[in-house]
Write a protein that holds these residues in place. Sequence first.
Motif, PDB file in Angstrom:
ATOM      1  N   ILE A 192       0.849  -1.186   0.000  1.00 18.57           N
ATOM      2  CA  ILE A 192       0.000   0.000   0.000  1.00 18.57           C
ATOM      3  C   ILE A 192       0.891   1.245   0.000  1.00 18.57           C
ATOM      4  CG2 ILE A 192      -1.833   1.242   1.197  1.00 18.57           C
ATOM      5  CD1 ILE A 192      -2.601  -1.539   0.128  1.00 18.57           C
ATOM      6  N   ASP A 193       0.668   2.125  -0.968  1.00 14.96           N
ATOM      7  CA  ASP A 193       1.464   3.350  -1.059  1.00 14.96           C
ATOM      8  C   ASP A 193       0.846   4.512  -0.295  1.00 14.96           C
ATOM      9  OD1 ASP A 193       3.613   2.489  -2.963  1.00 14.96           O
ATOM     10  OD2 ASP A 193       1.879   2.100  -4.242  1.00 14.96           O
ATOM     11  N   ALA A 194      -0.481   4.529  -0.171  1.00 19.45           N
ATOM     12  CA  ALA A 194      -1.146   5.615   0.548  1.00 19.45           C
ATOM     13  C   ALA A 194      -2.504   5.124   1.026  1.00 19.45           C
ATOM     14  CB  ALA A 194      -1.308   6.848  -0.338  1.00 19.45           C
ATOM     15  N   VAL A 195      -2.988   5.767   2.082  1.00 16.78           N
ATOM     16  CA  VAL A 195      -4.303   5.453   2.631  1.00 16.78           C
ATOM     17  C   VAL A 195      -5.123   6.736   2.661  1.00 16.78           C
ATOM     18  CG1 VAL A 195      -5.610   4.614   4.615  1.00 16.78           C
ATOM     19  CG2 VAL A 195      -3.413   3.551   4.028  1.00 16.78           C
ATOM     20  N   LEU A 231      -5.172  11.441   4.795  1.00 23.44           N
ATOM     21  CA  LEU A 231      -4.359  11.026   3.652  1.00 23.44           C
ATOM     22  C   LEU A 231      -2.928  10.855   4.122  1.00 23.44           C
ATOM     23  CD1 LEU A 231      -4.153  10.415   0.626  1.00 23.44           C
ATOM     24  CD2 LEU A 231      -3.822  12.861   0.208  1.00 23.44           C
ATOM     25  N   THR A 232      -2.479   9.617   4.181  1.00 26.51           N
ATOM     26  CA  THR A 232      -1.134   9.315   4.659  1.00 26.51           C
ATOM     27  C   THR A 232      -0.458   8.370   3.669  1.00 26.51           C
ATOM     28  OG1 THR A 232      -1.959   7.430   5.967  1.00 26.51           O
ATOM     29  CG2 THR A 232      -1.803   9.567   7.078  1.00 26.51           C
ATOM     30  N   GLY A 233       0.877   8.341   3.738  1.00 27.37           N
ATOM     31  CA  GLY A 233       1.613   7.414   2.890  1.00 27.37           C
ATOM     32  C   GLY A 233       2.770   8.080   2.179  1.00 27.37           C
ATOM     33  N   ALA A 234       3.138   7.508   1.053  1.00 27.53           N
ATOM     34  CA  ALA A 234       4.287   7.991   0.288  1.00 27.53           C
ATOM     35  C   ALA A 234       4.045   9.410  -0.213  1.00 27.53           C
ATOM     36  CB  ALA A 234       4.557   7.053  -0.889  1.00 27.53           C
ATOM     37  N   ARG A 235       5.033  10.252  -0.060  1.00 27.94           N
ATOM     38  CA  ARG A 235       4.864  11.661  -0.416  1.00 27.94           C
ATOM     39  C   ARG A 235       4.569  11.843  -1.897  1.00 27.94           C
ATOM     40  NH1 ARG A 235       9.423  15.474   2.075  1.00 27.94           N
ATOM     41  NH2 ARG A 235       7.972  16.974   1.139  1.00 27.94           N
ATOM     42  N   TRP A 236       5.144  11.018  -2.740  1.00 26.64           N
ATOM     43  CA  TRP A 236       4.921  11.200  -4.182  1.00 26.64           C
ATOM     44  C   TRP A 236       3.472  10.893  -4.557  1.00 26.64           C
ATOM     45  CZ3 TRP A 236       3.694   7.298  -7.782  1.00 26.64           C
ATOM     46  CH2 TRP A 236       3.760   5.989  -7.317  1.00 26.64           C
ATOM     47  N   VAL A 237       2.833   9.974  -3.827  1.00 25.46           N
ATOM     48  CA  VAL A 237       1.424   9.676  -4.081  1.00 25.46           C
ATOM     49  C   VAL A 237       0.543  10.794  -3.532  1.00 25.46           C
ATOM     50  CG1 VAL A 237      -0.457   8.064  -3.647  1.00 25.46           C
ATOM     51  CG2 VAL A 237       1.842   7.199  -4.102  1.00 25.46           C
ATOM     52  N   ARG A 244       1.288  13.868  -3.039  1.00 23.79           N
ATOM     53  CA  ARG A 244       1.472  15.070  -3.850  1.00 23.79           C
ATOM     54  C   ARG A 244       0.741  14.964  -5.188  1.00 23.79           C
ATOM     55  NH1 ARG A 244       6.469  14.790  -3.871  1.00 23.79           N
ATOM     56  NH2 ARG A 244       6.779  13.791  -5.903  1.00 23.79           N
ATOM     57  N   SER A 245       0.675  13.770  -5.751  1.00 20.96           N
ATOM     58  CA  SER A 245       0.126  13.603  -7.098  1.00 20.96           C
ATOM     59  C   SER A 245      -1.364  13.297  -7.121  1.00 20.96           C
ATOM     60  CB  SER A 245       0.876  12.478  -7.824  1.00 20.96           C
ATOM     61  OG  SER A 245       2.256  12.751  -7.923  1.00 20.96           O
ATOM     62  N   LEU A 246      -1.906  12.761  -6.038  1.00 20.15           N
ATOM     63  CA  LEU A 246      -3.289  12.296  -6.059  1.00 20.15           C
ATOM     64  C   LEU A 246      -4.284  13.370  -6.509  1.00 20.15           C
ATOM     65  CD1 LEU A 246      -5.252   9.992  -5.592  1.00 20.15           C
ATOM     66  CD2 LEU A 246      -5.375  10.649  -3.173  1.00 20.15           C
ATOM     67  N   PRO A 247      -4.169  14.634  -6.047  1.00 15.27           N
ATOM     68  CA  PRO A 247      -5.142  15.634  -6.508  1.00 15.27           C
ATOM     69  C   PRO A 247      -5.129  15.856  -8.013  1.00 15.27           C
ATOM     70  CG  PRO A 247      -4.020  16.410  -4.538  1.00 15.27           C
ATOM     71  CD  PRO A 247      -3.282  15.180  -4.996  1.00 15.27           C
ATOM     72  N   THR A 248      -4.004  15.595  -8.667  1.00 19.72           N
ATOM     73  CA  THR A 248      -3.961  15.750 -10.126  1.00 19.72           C
ATOM     74  C   THR A 248      -4.399  14.480 -10.830  1.00 19.72           C
ATOM     75  OG1 THR A 248      -1.607  15.129 -10.213  1.00 19.72           O
ATOM     76  CG2 THR A 248      -2.118  17.463  -9.960  1.00 19.72           C
ATOM     77  N   TRP A 249      -4.190  13.324 -10.208  1.00 18.75           N
ATOM     78  CA  TRP A 249      -4.654  12.073 -10.807  1.00 18.75           C
ATOM     79  C   TRP A 249      -6.169  11.982 -10.779  1.00 18.75           C
ATOM     80  CZ3 TRP A 249      -0.997   8.515  -7.506  1.00 18.75           C
ATOM     81  CH2 TRP A 249       0.315   8.627  -7.993  1.00 18.75           C
ATOM     82  N   LEU A 250      -6.771  12.396  -9.670  1.00 23.24           N
ATOM     83  CA  LEU A 250      -8.202  12.219  -9.465  1.00 23.24           C
ATOM     84  C   LEU A 250      -8.956  13.346 -10.164  1.00 23.24           C
ATOM     85  CD1 LEU A 250     -10.363  10.500  -8.082  1.00 23.24           C
ATOM     86  CD2 LEU A 250     -10.080  11.922  -6.037  1.00 23.24           C
TER      87      LEU A 250
END
Length: 220
Positions: free
Chosen positions: A159-162, A191-197, A199-205
Amino acid sequence: MRTYAQYCPIVRAVELLGDRWTLLIVRDMLIGSTRFNELARGLPGISRALLAQRLRQLHKAGLVTRTDDGYALTKAGTDLRPIVFSLGEWGARYAFGDPQPYELDPEVLMWWMHGRIDTSELVKRAVIQIDVTDRRRQFWLVLEPGDASICYTDPGFDIDAVLSADLPTLYRMWEGEIELLDAVKAGSIGLTGARWVIRSLPTWLMLSPVAATVRAVRGS
């Protein structure tokens, strides 16, 4: 076929599109659902028999055509796009209040979310666990370069992020009523986990197709 017995183009359109579920089938096809099972997953309240009937009606009317692996909108069908999303704008302005419990289905929301993920910039797999805290449910978004899937059981990957929140809050985020990072700062979404995830999640979603409209209406 029911008829209003009036010679008017508005009447003809209402007779064609006014049956229950018809416009929602068109909505889901406009945003990318092309297979029968995809349409059924996005509209769990419709029986498979009624879905098949509505698709036959749309096909007979020239709005939908059959393909080798499903269905596609014809030009007449795709020309409904401004009508469908204008209804969304009107609904956001005049008919979109607080979410009601009967409107909230975690599996439908996860299905919607996985279909609106931009994976074009991904270079490796990202796995995001989603905890729906008030339903005690967990889901897993598995993102690969060029692909996204939703798992209803643990896929067995690291799991990279929760991402965690109650279901009404997740819906509000999805519909554009609240911003993801604002909700994280306020503590209503975890929202916890790997910083790269993170940081990127708002642009992915990419959120709901009407999220920008809802956001604009709520901000006006």
